[in-house]
Design an enzyme around this catalytic site. Structure first.
Site, PDB file in Angstrom:
ATOM      1  N   ASN A  75     -38.326 -36.389  22.971  1.00  0.00           N
ATOM      2  CA  ASN A  75     -38.846 -37.252  21.915  1.00  0.00           C
ATOM      3  C   ASN A  75     -38.202 -36.887  20.587  1.00  0.00           C
ATOM      4  O   ASN A  75     -37.922 -35.725  20.311  1.00  0.00           O
ATOM      5  CB  ASN A  75     -40.361 -37.115  21.781  1.00  0.00           C
ATOM      6  CG  ASN A  75     -40.904 -38.174  20.827  1.00  0.00           C
ATOM      7  OD1 ASN A  75     -40.858 -39.360  21.134  1.00  0.00           O
ATOM      8  ND2 ASN A  75     -41.386 -37.752  19.658  1.00  0.00           N
ATOM      9  N   GLU A 116     -35.335 -42.022  22.017  1.00  0.00           N
ATOM     10  CA  GLU A 116     -35.001 -42.723  20.780  1.00  0.00           C
ATOM     11  C   GLU A 116     -33.487 -42.745  20.546  1.00  0.00           C
ATOM     12  O   GLU A 116     -32.959 -43.684  19.958  1.00  0.00           O
ATOM     13  CB  GLU A 116     -35.694 -42.058  19.585  1.00  0.00           C
ATOM     14  CG  GLU A 116     -37.163 -42.427  19.406  1.00  0.00           C
ATOM     15  CD  GLU A 116     -38.150 -41.534  20.159  1.00  0.00           C
ATOM     16  OE1 GLU A 116     -37.700 -40.686  20.961  1.00  0.00           O
ATOM     17  OE2 GLU A 116     -39.366 -41.690  19.946  1.00  0.00           O
ATOM     18  N   ASP A 142     -48.409 -39.923  -0.383  1.00  0.00           N
ATOM     19  CA  ASP A 142     -47.942 -40.586   0.833  1.00  0.00           C
ATOM     20  C   ASP A 142     -47.501 -42.037   0.626  1.00  0.00           C
ATOM     21  O   ASP A 142     -47.590 -42.561  -0.479  1.00  0.00           O
ATOM     22  CB  ASP A 142     -49.046 -40.503   1.899  1.00  0.00           C
ATOM     23  CG  ASP A 142     -48.485 -40.054   3.236  1.00  0.00           C
ATOM     24  OD1 ASP A 142     -47.456 -40.621   3.656  1.00  0.00           O
ATOM     25  OD2 ASP A 142     -49.057 -39.134   3.839  1.00  0.00           O
TER      26      ASP A 142
END
Ligand SMILES: Cc1cc2nc3c(=O)[nH]c(=O)nc-3n(C[C@H](O)[C@H](O)[C@H](O)COP(=O)(O)O)c2cc1C
Ligand SMILES: [Mn+2]
Length: 488
Positions: free
Chosen positions: A168, A234, A283
């Protein structure tokens, strides 16, 4: 030709007038954020900070923070080209005769050519340090005033699924604790967090090996962000985007592989029994995400190119660079959504909706309740599960135009009838939810209502002038002496 590495892309940006070098000394603590924030919001160029205070390593921000640079990154005129490429693969039918089989071969070979390829050596290992290294040598940003520290914001965090051995790659921010340790901000539902939990179930005392690559050619850098299904590599998808396989090299101290063209690599492990307070962090919601307990990453080896460039990004009040990345993902995955849910015509995630708060979907409605079926589809589609508000409109509403959506969607609803609430997983960063990771979501059925759905009135037509009148007015406009014709 795919970009070889980050610097190859930077050269291209410079040639296109899309890169500015900043030679003045600026501070990675707050100043680079303020400069970058202003630049993104003004539609400005990528920035190469040649002299970040306290570091000999240059830093890059705003790499793909505009549609033009995103297109340059993927070497297309428009993102629709990628969507078309995806569609052409998804459209492949099982071949009927030998002729059709032969015709299909090039396409199959093309798919085969996107798989990542392991190579013997890579530039990312020009310098290998197992001793005497420090994360503090890199120009790692403290982004916003109340941040808990410096954060690596655009890493490719690589782990292996302890059950299946599949790789991953995820982009999870990493707060620097000291010279050799960082936090690992694996949000609950992300694949990295799954790997951590499944390794911990086996052995609480154990470790999970982790490699972190920073900076590479743009399509490879997107690997960490792409919301692909669990256990799908990915880097395969990056290979598809760059039309050339991602080349990987074996790490020096862990059993993982990293992009050979990476600028910087951190190798190490997460201790499965260890958690530490991470945050706060300004964020992409435009608010601080508060402190939380997260795993700790121990770096035991750093490898890098001879003169590495440090790639980073800013998140904060929208729009920021991540809006352009999210928009690319929206365009690229639209054909995949359409394949599973053919009623979908288009989707939009406006910047102010910060991805998880708002998705507008237009559909070609063909049965009663179709809009509600679409909402449920969105909430079951990978990371779209987080979508707090899904607005479903008819196919003739342009979802890319927020004004049109506000106008038409609000005209189309009887709120009590057309709004649906559900409970389920929500984004870890949702500070309004009743609990972290769990809360409610809302779907708005803003399509025309049908008699079959219990609507007894007659739905009115939208107002449009007839063509003959429009043509006539156009032809006499100048005689009216009103001024330039406001075209509609
Ligand atoms: C700049 C940036 C920073 C991000 N930071 C985090 C983070 O700290 N934690 C997290 O779980 N996801 C973060 N994300 C979102 C993940 O990268 C994204 O959900 C990705 O698809 C996760 O990969 P996975 O599905 O393999 O877990 C970030 C995305 C971007 C663009
Ligand atoms: Mn994944």
């Amino acid at each position: 030709m795919a970009y070889r590495d980050l610097r190859d892309f930077l050269r291209k940006l410079e040639k296109e007038g899309e890169l500015k070098r900043v030679s003045a000394e600026v501070d990675p603590v707050l100043e680079i954020t303020e400069i970058t924030d202003r630049t993104v919001k003004a539609g400005g160029p990528a920035l190469l900070f040649e002299n970040p205070r306290g570091s000999r390593i240059p830093a890059v921000t705003n790499l793909v923070g505009s549609e033009r640079r995103m297109s340059l990154a993927l070497e297309v005129e428009s993102l629709d080209e990628i969507a078309e490429r995806i569609s052409s693969f998804l459209d492949m039918q099982s071949p009927q005769g030998i002729l059709e089989k032969v015709k299909m071969l090039p396409k199959l070979a093309e798919i085969g050519s996107f798989f990542p390829k392991t190579v013997r050596s890579g530039d990312c290992q020009e310098v290998v340090r197992t001793e005497g290294f420090s994360l503090l040598h890199f120009p790692i940003l403290k982004c916003w005033p109340e941040d808990g520290g410096r954060y690596i914001t655009w890493p490719m965090v690589i782990t292996k699924n302890p059950e299946t051995g599949k790789r991953n790659v995820g982009c999870y921010r990493m707060q620097v604790f000291d010279e050799r340790t960082t936090a690992m901000h694996w949000q609950t539902q992300k694949h990295g967090a799954e790997h951590f939990r499944s390794a911990r179930e086996k052995n609480r005392e154990g470790r999970l090996e982790v490699a972190v690559a920073i900076g590479a050619d743009p399509a490879t850098c997107f690997a960490g962000i792409l919301p692909v299904p669990p256990d799908m590599d990915e880097f395969l998808f990056s290979g598809f985007l760059r039309r050339d396989p991602v080349e990987l090299v074996k790490c020096k101290t862990v059993d993982l592989e990293v992009p050979a063209n990476a600028e910087i690599v951190l190798e190490g492990y997460v201790e499965l029994g260890e958690m530490r307070t991470e945050g706060p962090f300004g964020d992409h919601t435009g608010f601080y995400s508060l402190e939380g307990e997260y795993p700790v990453f121990h770096v035991k080896c750093v490898t890098h190119r001879k003169e590495p460039v440090y790639l980073t990004t800013i998140v904060g009040p929208p729009p920021q660079e991540d809006y352009f990345i999210g928009h690319m993902i929206e365009r690229v995955f639209l054909p995949v959504m359409k394949m599973q849910h053919p009623e979908i015509v288009d989707v939009a995630m406006p910047a102010e909706g910060i991805f998880q708060n708002l998705m507008i979907v237009s559909i070609r409605k063909s049965y009663p309740g179709h809009a509600r079926k679409t909402m449920n589809a969105i909430w079951s589609l990978g990371q779209a599960m987080f979508t707090k508000v899904v607005v479903v409109v008819d196919h003739d509403v342009n979802v890319q135009d927020s004004r049109e959506v506000v106008w038409k969607a609000l005209c189309a609803i009887d709120p009590e009838r057309d709004i649906q609430f559900v409970l389920g997983p929500v984004d870890t960063l949702d500070h309004a939810a009743r609990r972290q990771d769990f809360g409610s979501k809302m779907g708005i059925d803003a399509t025309r209502k049908w008699p079959e759905e219990g609507y007894t009135g007659r739905w009115p037509d939208e107002i449009r002038m007839d063509e003959a009148t429009k043509r006539r007015v156009e032809s006499i406009w100048s005689q009216l002496r009103i001024g330039a014709s406001p075209r509609r």
